[in-house]
Enzyme design. Structure first.
Site, PDB file in Angstrom:
ATOM      1  N   HIS A  62     -97.478  10.236 -37.815  1.00 48.66           N
ATOM      2  CA  HIS A  62     -98.294   9.719 -36.716  1.00 48.66           C
ATOM      3  C   HIS A  62     -97.526   9.678 -35.396  1.00 48.66           C
ATOM      4  O   HIS A  62     -96.318   9.464 -35.377  1.00 48.66           O
ATOM      5  CB  HIS A  62     -98.748   8.289 -37.025  1.00 48.66           C
ATOM      6  N   LYS A  71     -90.621   3.176 -31.714  1.00 47.90           N
ATOM      7  CA  LYS A  71     -90.809   2.246 -32.832  1.00 47.90           C
ATOM      8  C   LYS A  71     -89.461   1.837 -33.418  1.00 47.90           C
ATOM      9  O   LYS A  71     -88.606   2.683 -33.675  1.00 47.90           O
ATOM     10  CB  LYS A  71     -91.642   2.893 -33.946  1.00 47.90           C
ATOM     11  N   TYR A 131     -92.877  -3.078 -37.962  1.00 51.42           N
ATOM     12  CA  TYR A 131     -92.354  -2.295 -36.850  1.00 51.42           C
ATOM     13  C   TYR A 131     -92.812  -2.817 -35.506  1.00 51.42           C
ATOM     14  O   TYR A 131     -93.913  -3.295 -35.341  1.00 51.42           O
ATOM     15  CB  TYR A 131     -92.653  -0.805 -37.000  1.00 51.42           C
ATOM     16  N   ASP A 168    -104.765  11.033 -42.796  1.00 57.87           N
ATOM     17  CA  ASP A 168    -103.523  11.755 -43.053  1.00 57.87           C
ATOM     18  C   ASP A 168    -103.765  13.062 -43.800  1.00 57.87           C
ATOM     19  O   ASP A 168    -103.035  14.032 -43.602  1.00 57.87           O
ATOM     20  CB  ASP A 168    -102.532  10.862 -43.798  1.00 57.87           C
TER      21      ASP A 168
END
Length: 181
Positions: A62, A71, A131, A168
């Site tokens: 992603h 991130k 995250y 996905d």
């Protein structure tokens, strides 16, 4: 906190100093001054995300083409194999990937700057993944590259086919992906 630049030098692995005794342990999981010193520039986080996934779940790859997100990722329960793919066309490491095992046991964190795709697969029975992001989620700018792209050749430590979301499963090939300048 020990900071190690990986094979793609902009991706950094952080390993905390853990202080333990018969009562348990303590460690500093984030220190802005130390983090920015390792990165070499100021970083501001705006959102924390937390997910729980079962063994074999693979999330990714992603990224957001606009409102790109850096991130800082870690597993707070269980173990994952975490991957970053360089999508910056002007980078000498464009199209390359790095991966590291992150777990509640090793307490490692990985910094993935903006301009990268990110994904992970769960290696333990369950994993909780936390995250921090440098920009807000923007679904209209979200993109996905298929996890098993033949050009990227990511060496996922999988025994069986991964469990994927519909999004996905519909990921684009790297060759067709929107990339950064």
């Amino acid at each position: 906190m020990k900071a190690t630049r990986l094979a793609i030098p902009d991706v950094i692995l952080f390993e905390p100093r853990v202080f333990g005794d018969d009562r348990g342990f303590f460690f500093e999981s984030y220190n802005q001054r130390a983090f920015e010193e390792a990165c070499g520039h100021p970083v501001s986080f705006v959102q924390d995300n937390h997910s729980r996934s079962a063994r074999g779940v693979l999330r990714g790859l992603h990224y957001q083409i606009r409102q790109a997100q850096g991130k800082l990722v870690r597993a707070t329960l269980g173990e994952v194999f975490d991957v970053a793919v360089d999508l910056r066309r002007g980078s000498p490491t464009f199209g390359q990937w790095v991966g590291e095992r992150l777990s509640a046991e090793n307490k490692r964190q990985m910094w993935i700057p903006a301009g990268f795709a990110h994904g992970f697969v769960v290696l333990s029975e369950y994993a909780e993944f936390l995250y921090k992001t440098t920009d807000f989620w923007a679904p209209e700018h979200e993109r996905c590259i298929v996890w098993n792209d033949p050009e990227l050749k990511i060496d996922w430590p999988l025994q069986d086919a991964p469990l994927l979301s519909e999004k996905d499963r519909q990921g684009k090939a790297f060759a067709d992906a929107d990339c950064f300048p």
